[in-house]
Design a protein around this motif. Structure first.
Motif, mmCIF file in Angstrom:
data_model
loop_
_atom_site.group_PDB
_atom_site.id
_atom_site.type_symbol
_atom_site.label_atom_id
_atom_site.label_comp_id
_atom_site.label_asym_id
_atom_site.label_seq_id
_atom_site.Cartn_x
_atom_site.Cartn_y
_atom_site.Cartn_z
ATOM 1 N N ILE A 1 -31.480 81.762 66.755
ATOM 2 C CA ILE A 1 -32.259 81.543 67.978
ATOM 3 C C ILE A 1 -31.738 82.602 68.942
ATOM 4 C CG2 ILE A 1 -30.690 79.632 68.647
ATOM 5 C CD1 ILE A 1 -33.085 78.529 70.304
ATOM 6 N N ASN A 2 -32.655 83.367 69.505
ATOM 7 C CA ASN A 2 -32.231 84.520 70.292
ATOM 8 C C ASN A 2 -32.905 84.492 71.653
ATOM 9 O OD1 ASN A 2 -30.664 86.747 70.487
ATOM 10 N ND2 ASN A 2 -32.206 88.154 69.741
ATOM 11 N N TYR B 1 -27.456 85.173 71.527
ATOM 12 C CA TYR B 1 -27.875 84.959 70.132
ATOM 13 C C TYR B 1 -27.027 83.856 69.521
ATOM 14 C CZ TYR B 1 -27.874 86.788 65.205
ATOM 15 O OH TYR B 1 -27.928 86.973 63.848
ATOM 16 N N HIS B 2 -27.648 83.034 68.724
ATOM 17 C CA HIS B 2 -26.884 81.980 68.043
ATOM 18 C C HIS B 2 -27.473 81.739 66.659
ATOM 19 C CE1 HIS B 2 -24.586 78.386 67.307
ATOM 20 N NE2 HIS B 2 -23.935 78.598 68.428
ATOM 21 N N PHE B 3 -26.605 81.580 65.679
ATOM 22 C CA PHE B 3 -27.114 81.247 64.346
ATOM 23 C C PHE B 3 -27.873 79.928 64.416
ATOM 24 C CE2 PHE B 3 -23.160 83.494 62.457
ATOM 25 C CZ PHE B 3 -23.815 84.710 62.504
ATOM 26 N N ALA B 4 -28.820 79.764 63.507
ATOM 27 C CA ALA B 4 -29.642 78.556 63.510
ATOM 28 C C ALA B 4 -30.201 78.337 62.111
ATOM 29 C CB ALA B 4 -30.801 78.728 64.495
ATOM 30 N N PRO B 5 -30.440 77.073 61.740
ATOM 31 C CA PRO B 5 -31.059 76.850 60.432
ATOM 32 C C PRO B 5 -32.484 77.385 60.417
ATOM 33 C CG PRO B 5 -30.852 74.776 61.649
ATOM 34 C CD PRO B 5 -30.177 75.833 62.468
ATOM 35 N N ILE C 1 -38.192 72.107 70.056
ATOM 36 C CA ILE C 1 -36.817 71.994 70.578
ATOM 37 C C ILE C 1 -36.271 73.318 71.110
ATOM 38 C CG2 ILE C 1 -36.215 70.027 69.097
ATOM 39 C CD1 ILE C 1 -34.635 72.048 67.343
ATOM 40 N N LYS C 2 -37.125 74.333 71.175
ATOM 41 C CA LYS C 2 -36.556 75.652 71.486
ATOM 42 C C LYS C 2 -35.943 75.723 72.879
ATOM 43 C CE LYS C 2 -39.837 79.345 72.466
ATOM 44 N NZ LYS C 2 -40.724 80.279 71.792
ATOM 45 N N GLU C 3 -36.598 75.142 73.895
ATOM 46 C CA GLU C 3 -36.028 75.207 75.254
ATOM 47 C C GLU C 3 -34.708 74.429 75.326
ATOM 48 O OE1 GLU C 3 -39.536 75.043 75.412
ATOM 49 O OE2 GLU C 3 -39.681 77.088 76.197
ATOM 50 N N GLU C 4 -34.697 73.268 74.675
ATOM 51 C CA GLU C 4 -33.495 72.433 74.727
ATOM 52 C C GLU C 4 -32.303 73.159 74.078
ATOM 53 O OE1 GLU C 4 -33.740 68.882 72.383
ATOM 54 O OE2 GLU C 4 -32.035 67.955 73.386
ATOM 55 N N GLY D 1 -35.144 85.662 84.666
ATOM 56 C CA GLY D 1 -36.210 85.661 83.663
ATOM 57 C C GLY D 1 -35.611 85.226 82.342
ATOM 58 N N TRP D 2 -36.380 84.466 81.544
ATOM 59 C CA TRP D 2 -35.789 83.840 80.350
ATOM 60 C C TRP D 2 -36.832 83.806 79.239
ATOM 61 C CZ3 TRP D 2 -32.822 78.523 81.077
ATOM 62 C CH2 TRP D 2 -32.032 78.270 79.947
ATOM 63 N N HIS D 3 -36.503 84.358 78.106
ATOM 64 C CA HIS D 3 -37.428 84.394 76.962
ATOM 65 C C HIS D 3 -36.646 83.950 75.725
ATOM 66 C CE1 HIS D 3 -40.537 86.052 74.271
ATOM 67 N NE2 HIS D 3 -39.535 86.535 73.557
ATOM 68 N N ILE D 4 -37.184 82.984 74.998
ATOM 69 C CA ILE D 4 -36.458 82.445 73.830
ATOM 70 C C ILE D 4 -37.278 82.672 72.563
ATOM 71 C CG2 ILE D 4 -35.372 80.387 72.828
ATOM 72 C CD1 ILE D 4 -35.366 79.132 75.621
#
Ligand code: FAD
Length: 530
Positions: free
Chosen positions: A320-321, A396-400, A414-417, A440-443
């Motif tokens: 998730i970046n 950046y964080h690893f994610a399943p 669940i992306k915002e959370e 500014g925030w983009h996920i």
């Protein structure tokens, strides 16, 4: 950009960095090349975006080592630097870890400085590390020799290595895991520092067959400087595009290819989603995920072979970046010496916690426990990235890939959370950042990566896993590793699912080399290093 003619020597499907590299070499030797890209811009994982006016962030690749070791960059083979406007910022400190107790550890390009940093935890490890890096540097030429060219068949590669003591040690490393490799050290902090970084290969570092990664990583970190592209990673794609266009090539965006046209056992062109058909006189080069070969090639690929390719395994985890515009740069509690680091890993000083986090991904779990964000503040190195006094944040964080609840599609819910958890966790390692500093925030989640590029299948940022069974001359499977589909002429594969694999490698160089070998074209007309 509209195509001016419907007849080309070579059609290149996909405008990612690998296929653009192949296109640039082919255009350079005089082929009339057309690149077709599904998205509104070329680049794939090599793009930039703006989370707020005046900020330039990189949603995917941010820091590069495998690209800079490629003769395309190291020897400026395509004149990207000397003629087509590509500029780099180079890191003296590629990678740092800051722990939750305010301590930290740094890998500097300079070996002595790295050893000093390690000695804060263990003098013995500092000396072991020095010897280890010396060994890595001996291995590196062996490994890199075949990294940017078509790979040796795996058996031949191993047989070659087995002939020397050095090579045999490398084979042992290849069969072991990263976790086995770092057992030479005594301090958990150094082990964590290396293992978490090695996890960037997107394979659980306890997986057998990953043990070569620390050798590659440490050898490259001390022999090559990690680089980032001035003005944003997307400028690498722009330089490649300029090179293709300069040599008479054409590029069409918003042009998704849905089928490779085949006649008499030969690829003759492509069909676009719009129904338009385009012909290629000499060859089609395509980014096609191994899982999709049957869909694109139909009878052009043997059904049994396509079924084997469909079984290729994806990476152990994705990411998730987040691209964030900040009103000021982070100040690390661990100290000012961490700000110049190109990548900063935030981690609890807890080895088992880190190991368990990697385990979570295989069960499809993403929890708030033991979060360990990876950060790049590109504006610290490149003032073109943010307004004065402000900062870009790559978080950046690893994610399943597939969530236990909801699978890949579950990410939208669940992306915002999850993004918020990772941001809040990072704040704990700084003295000055909280949500009030966000402009500014983009996920982007694995699902967004899947949507962005067909090669980032199910969010796998490297297309497929880098397991020994799918590495070197076995990538993605031995029968397809020479960039060709057996029995199909005039068709070549490019992309992260081919050797040398994921990360920005500019590995399309090897695809172009293979094509030129088949055409019996003098390799020296395109390459400075053969
Ligand atoms: C979040 C994230 C972080 C990363 N961080 C780093 C990093 O810091 N350093 C690093 O070195 N690497 C990093 N990577 C990995 C790197 O971005 C990829 O390995 C690399 O981009 C692969 O390049 P490629 O050209 O082979 O494929 P891609 O970049 O996926 O490009 C393929 C292109 O082909 C197009 N395409 C595919 N099929 C078709 C079709 N049928 N018709 C038309 N177009 C098509 C796609 O739209 C895409 O533009 C990261 C990736 C992600 C997602």
């Amino acid at each position: 950009m509209q195509s001016k003619t419907s007849n080309f020597d070579v059609i290149v499907v996909g405008g990612g960095s690998n296929s653009l590299t192949a296109a640039a070499f082919l255009a350079k030797i005089g082929k009339k090349v057309l690149v077709l890209e599904k998205n509104a811009e070329c680049g794939g994982g090599v793009v930039s975006m703006s989370p707020a006016p005046g900020f330039i962030n990189d949603p995917h690749a941010v820091a590069m080592v495998t690209a800079v070791a490629n003769p395309v960059i190291a020897n400026d083979e395509l004149e990207l630097q000397s003629k087509f406007g590509l500029e780099w910022v180079w890191a003296d400190t590629p990678f740092s870890t800051v722990f939750d107790d305010g301590t930290g550890l740094q890998t500097h390009h300079d070996l002595d400085r790295s050893c000093e940093s390690i000695a804060r935890f263990s003098h013995k490890d500092a000396e072991t590390y020095r010897k280890f890096v010396t060994e890595c540097r001996e291995f590196l030429p062996l490994l890199l020799k075949g990294f940017y060219t078509p790979p040796l068949p795996f058996g031949g590669f191993i047989a070659l290595l087995e002939q020397s003591a050095k090579g045999r040690r490398l084979v042992t490393a290849m069969l072991e895991s990263c976790a086995d490799a770092v057992e030479m050290f005594e301090s958990p902090e150094l082990k964590m520092h290396i293992l978490k970084w090695a996890g960037e290969l997107m394979v659980h570092p306890e997986t057998k067959g990953t043990g070569i990664v620390p050798y590659l990583l440490m050898g490259m970190s001390h022999d090559f400087r990690m680089g980032a592209v001035v003005g944003g990673t997307g400028n690498l794609a722009r330089a490649l595009e300029r090179c293709v266009l300069h040599h008479g090539g054409e590029i069409r965006v918003n042009s998704e290819v849905v089928k490779i046209d085949i006649s008499g056992g030969r690829a003759t062109g492509v069909t676009l989603k719009s129904g338009e058909k385009l012909q290629a006189r000499d060859a089609v080069v395509a980014n096609i995920h191994p899982w999709d070969l049957k869909e694109f090639l139909g009878d052009g690929i043997d059904s049994e072979l396509a079924a084997v390719a469909r079984k290729v395994k994806l990476s152990s985890h994705g990411a998730i970046n987040q691209q964030i515009a900040l009103s000021e740069p982070p100040i690390w509690k661990a100290g000012a010496e961490y700000a110049p680091s190109m990548l900063v890993e935030c981690m609890q000083r807890d080895m088992n916690g880190m190991r368990q986090k990697f385990d979570e991904y295989k069960y499809g779990r993403m929890t708030r426990d033991h979060l360990s964000p990876l950060i790049a503040v590109q504006s610290n190195h490149d003032k073109t990235r943010a307004p004065a006094g402000m900062a870009t944040l790559y978080l950046y964080h690893f994610a399943p890939l597939e969530l236990e609840k909801g699978g890949l599609q579950g990410w939208d819910g669940i992306k915002e959370e999850v993004g918020g958890w990772v941001f809040d966790e990072m704040c704990k390692y700084t003295t000055n950042i909280d949500r009030s500093k966000i402009l500014g925030w983009h996920i982007e989640t694995p699902l967004d990566h899947h949507r962005h590029s067909k090669m980032m299948r199910n969010g796998d940022i490297f297309g497929i896993g880098t397991f020994t069974s799918q590495f070197f001359g076995r990538r993605p499977i031995p029968e397809l590793a020479q960039y060709k589909v057996p029995g199909l002429d005039g068709f070549y594969l490019a992309g992260p699912t081919q050797h040398p694999g994921g990360t920005v490698t500019l590995g399309g160089r090897a695809t172009a080399m293979k094509m030129m070998m088949d055409w019996k074209t003098d390799l020296r007309s395109a390459f400075k290093v053969i």
